[in-house]
Design an enzyme around this catalytic site. Structure first.
Site, PDB file in Angstrom:
ATOM      1  N   ASP A   1      -2.244 -12.878  -1.334  1.00  0.00           N
ATOM      2  CA  ASP A   1      -3.028 -11.710  -1.762  1.00  0.00           C
ATOM      3  C   ASP A   1      -3.354 -10.838  -0.542  1.00  0.00           C
ATOM      4  O   ASP A   1      -4.458 -10.283  -0.445  1.00  0.00           O
ATOM      5  CB  ASP A   1      -4.307 -12.123  -2.505  1.00  0.00           C
ATOM      6  CG  ASP A   1      -4.900 -10.965  -3.307  1.00  0.00           C
ATOM      7  OD1 ASP A   1      -4.318  -9.859  -3.317  1.00  0.00           O
ATOM      8  OD2 ASP A   1      -5.959 -11.171  -3.925  1.00  0.00           O
TER       9      ASP A   1
ATOM     10  N   HIS B   1      -7.070  -3.059   4.199  1.00  0.00           N
ATOM     11  CA  HIS B   1      -7.857  -1.836   4.022  1.00  0.00           C
ATOM     12  C   HIS B   1      -8.113  -1.248   5.404  1.00  0.00           C
ATOM     13  O   HIS B   1      -7.871  -1.916   6.419  1.00  0.00           O
ATOM     14  CB  HIS B   1      -9.206  -2.153   3.353  1.00  0.00           C
ATOM     15  CG  HIS B   1      -9.087  -2.601   1.925  1.00  0.00           C
ATOM     16  ND1 HIS B   1      -8.828  -1.742   0.883  1.00  0.00           N
ATOM     17  CD2 HIS B   1      -9.199  -3.832   1.363  1.00  0.00           C
ATOM     18  CE1 HIS B   1      -8.788  -2.411  -0.259  1.00  0.00           C
ATOM     19  NE2 HIS B   1      -8.999  -3.687   0.001  1.00  0.00           N
TER      20      HIS B   1
ATOM     21  N   ARG C   1       0.785  -1.259   0.000  1.00  0.00           N
ATOM     22  CA  ARG C   1       0.000   0.000   0.000  1.00  0.00           C
ATOM     23  C   ARG C   1       0.806   1.291   0.000  1.00  0.00           C
ATOM     24  O   ARG C   1       0.208   2.363  -0.041  1.00  0.00           O
ATOM     25  CB  ARG C   1      -0.976   0.047   1.187  1.00  0.00           C
ATOM     26  CG  ARG C   1      -1.927  -1.121   1.290  1.00  0.00           C
ATOM     27  CD  ARG C   1      -2.823  -1.219   0.098  1.00  0.00           C
ATOM     28  NE  ARG C   1      -3.955  -2.109   0.327  1.00  0.00           N
ATOM     29  CZ  ARG C   1      -4.600  -2.720  -0.658  1.00  0.00           C
ATOM     30  NH1 ARG C   1      -4.241  -2.541  -1.920  1.00  0.00           N
ATOM     31  NH2 ARG C   1      -5.617  -3.503  -0.399  1.00  0.00           N
TER      32      ARG C   1
ATOM     33  N   ASN D   1     -11.334 -10.197  -4.110  1.00  0.00           N
ATOM     34  CA  ASN D   1     -11.435 -10.375  -5.546  1.00  0.00           C
ATOM     35  C   ASN D   1     -10.246 -11.192  -6.052  1.00  0.00           C
ATOM     36  O   ASN D   1      -9.124 -10.771  -5.854  1.00  0.00           O
ATOM     37  CB  ASN D   1     -11.446  -8.994  -6.227  1.00  0.00           C
ATOM     38  CG  ASN D   1     -11.694  -9.106  -7.712  1.00  0.00           C
ATOM     39  OD1 ASN D   1     -12.288 -10.059  -8.185  1.00  0.00           O
ATOM     40  ND2 ASN D   1     -11.214  -8.128  -8.462  1.00  0.00           N
TER      41      ASN D   1
HETATM   42  O1  DOR Z   1      -9.175  -8.600  -3.002  1.00  0.00           O
HETATM   43  C1  DOR Z   1      -8.393  -7.955  -3.672  1.00  0.00           C
HETATM   44  N1  DOR Z   1      -7.764  -6.878  -3.176  1.00  0.00           N
HETATM   45  N2  DOR Z   1      -8.181  -8.324  -4.931  1.00  0.00           N
HETATM   46  C2  DOR Z   1      -7.490  -7.569  -5.774  1.00  0.00           C
HETATM   47  O2  DOR Z   1      -7.388  -7.943  -6.909  1.00  0.00           O
HETATM   48  C3  DOR Z   1      -6.887  -6.303  -5.335  1.00  0.00           C
HETATM   49  C4  DOR Z   1      -6.714  -6.266  -3.882  1.00  0.00           C
HETATM   50  C5  DOR Z   1      -6.501  -4.878  -3.365  1.00  0.00           C
HETATM   51  O3  DOR Z   1      -5.613  -4.173  -3.882  1.00  0.00           O
HETATM   52  O4  DOR Z   1      -7.180  -4.485  -2.421  1.00  0.00           O
END
Ligand code: DOR
Length: 390
Positions: free
Chosen positions: A270, A274, A48, A243
């Protein structure tokens, strides 16, 4: 020490060396009661920074990685600025040099600003990045993807593809496998090395199997949540929102079989932190992304190794040698007289509950909250330095 778990990993050889290696580090670990594993590599991490430090930072993300036993991570380019030129990449590498406690290998973006309109400065970036990706979005323009693959191949690098065809609903199987089919066709035509991110569907596995049989230079990763959950487990909570979305029980079964037969090459998290607000809006309203660095090994060890799906040695390969070979990362278990060992130390015997409030990661949202797991990381050493100690 439970040697049945450690078969094939040269713990016996390493133990004496480690005890010696660790005493000058001030690390007083009782190696007789714990298991020693190589430092893991995660090829799919969102740190990030620069641009979104309210979600996560390179300092917090690499500390979380170390707490999960990881000593190498590939950092995804959906940042601000997007690393589409050397100048933009430098903003990230300066923070890495200042704040990272483990090795961070940045990825360049495939297209400028990850906007899918113009290819990035591939030739200039290639010597400094581990590969190229527009992770977070699929590249929709076929001609542009072909040009990107031709240039990535010529530059001696690799495409790392987030396969998502936006003409289909995000949760559909088609969204993933239709773009994968397009990409595999382009990889065959251009000869570009190709790595697929976070595979989640049975159809994609079939396509990858065929591509490998045809001799394409193709690899694929999946993530712990696709291997341990199905859409029947989803709750109305941002903790289950990512995602690609988690698919059916049958997809999960096909992924497990693909892991066993070697079609799936590696496991990556992954890790996508957030802010608490962004994840507090229920399933429909929350941002896509969950954290994974601090739960990956415990969840996989508990659900796959202890339940007899995979031997520990295979799980460790999926987290170490496989990603290291594909992305040319040097990391090795300590050998005699190695002044800079890289490894992690685990208590594999005592269960505990996953408590996100104890995470070092800035984001806490995980579908594994409250799970009872085995595999507690006691210490991580990277390049001869203790980077995590419980
Ligand atoms: O869940 C996800 N978060 N999938 C993604 O492809 C991007 C990622 C994000 O950058 O938050």
């Amino acid at each position: 020490m439970k040697d049945r778990f450690n078969e094939g990993i040269r713990i016996e050889d390493a133990r004496g060396t480690l005890r010696e290696a660790c005493s000058p580090l001030g690390a007083d670990v009782d190696f007789n009661n714990y298991s020693i594993l190589p430092g893991f590599t995660d090829v799919h991490v969102h740190l990030r920074e620069p641009g979104f430090s309210y979600k996560g930072t390179i300092m917090a993300g690499t500390r979380a990685a170390a707490a999960g036993g990881f000593t190498h991570v590939l950092s995804m380019p959906n940042l601000d600025p997007v690393p589409d030129s050397l100048e933009h990449l430098r903003v990230q590498t300066e923070i890495i040099e200042r704040d990272a406690c483990i090795s961070v290998h940045p990825l360049g973006s495939l297209t400028r600003g990850e906007k899918g309109l113009e290819v990035s400065e591939i030739e200039a970036l290639a010597p400094y990045v581990a590969g190229f990706s527009d992770d977070g979005v699929g590249v929709m323009d076929d001609g542009l993807m072909k040009e990107a693959m031709e240039r990535v191949k010529a530059a001696g690098s690799i495409v790392i593809a987030h396969c998502e065809d936006t003409r289909f609903p995000r949760e559909s199987h088609e969204a993933e496998y239709r773009q994968l089919a397009r990409d595999l066709d382009l990889a065959a035509r251009t000869g570009c090395p190709f790595h697929m991110c976070h595979v989640s569907t049975a159809e994609s596995i079939r396509l990858i199997r065929e591509a490998k049989r045809a001799g394409l230079d193709v690899t694929v990763e999946t993530a712990p949540h696709y291997l341990t959950l199905s859409n029947e487990n989803l709750e109305d909570d941002g903790r289950f929102k990512m995602n690609p979305p988690i698919k059916t029980r049958r997809d999960r079964q096909v992924l497990l079989e693909a892991l066993q037969d070697g079609t799936i090459d590696m496991i990556a998290t992954d890790h996508a932190p957030h802010s608490a607000e962004e994840k507090a809006k229920g399933f429909a309203g929350s941002a896509y992304g969950i954290v994974g660095l601090e739960t990956a090994f415990p969840v996989l060890y508990t659900k796959l190794v202890r339940e007899g799906v995979l031997p520990l040695q295979r799980l460790v390969e999926l987290l170490t040698t496989a990603p290291n070979q594909r992305f040319r990362i040097e990391s090795r278990m300590p050998e005699e007289t190695d002044p800079a060992p890289t490894f992690s130390v685990w208590d594999l015997e005592h269960p505990y509950r996953i408590r996100p409030e104890h995470f070092l990661s800035k984001g806490w949202s995980t579908p594994f909250e409250g799970w009872e797991v085995y595999g507690k990381c006691m210490m991580t050493v990277a390049g001869g330095k203790v980077v995590y100690k419980r």
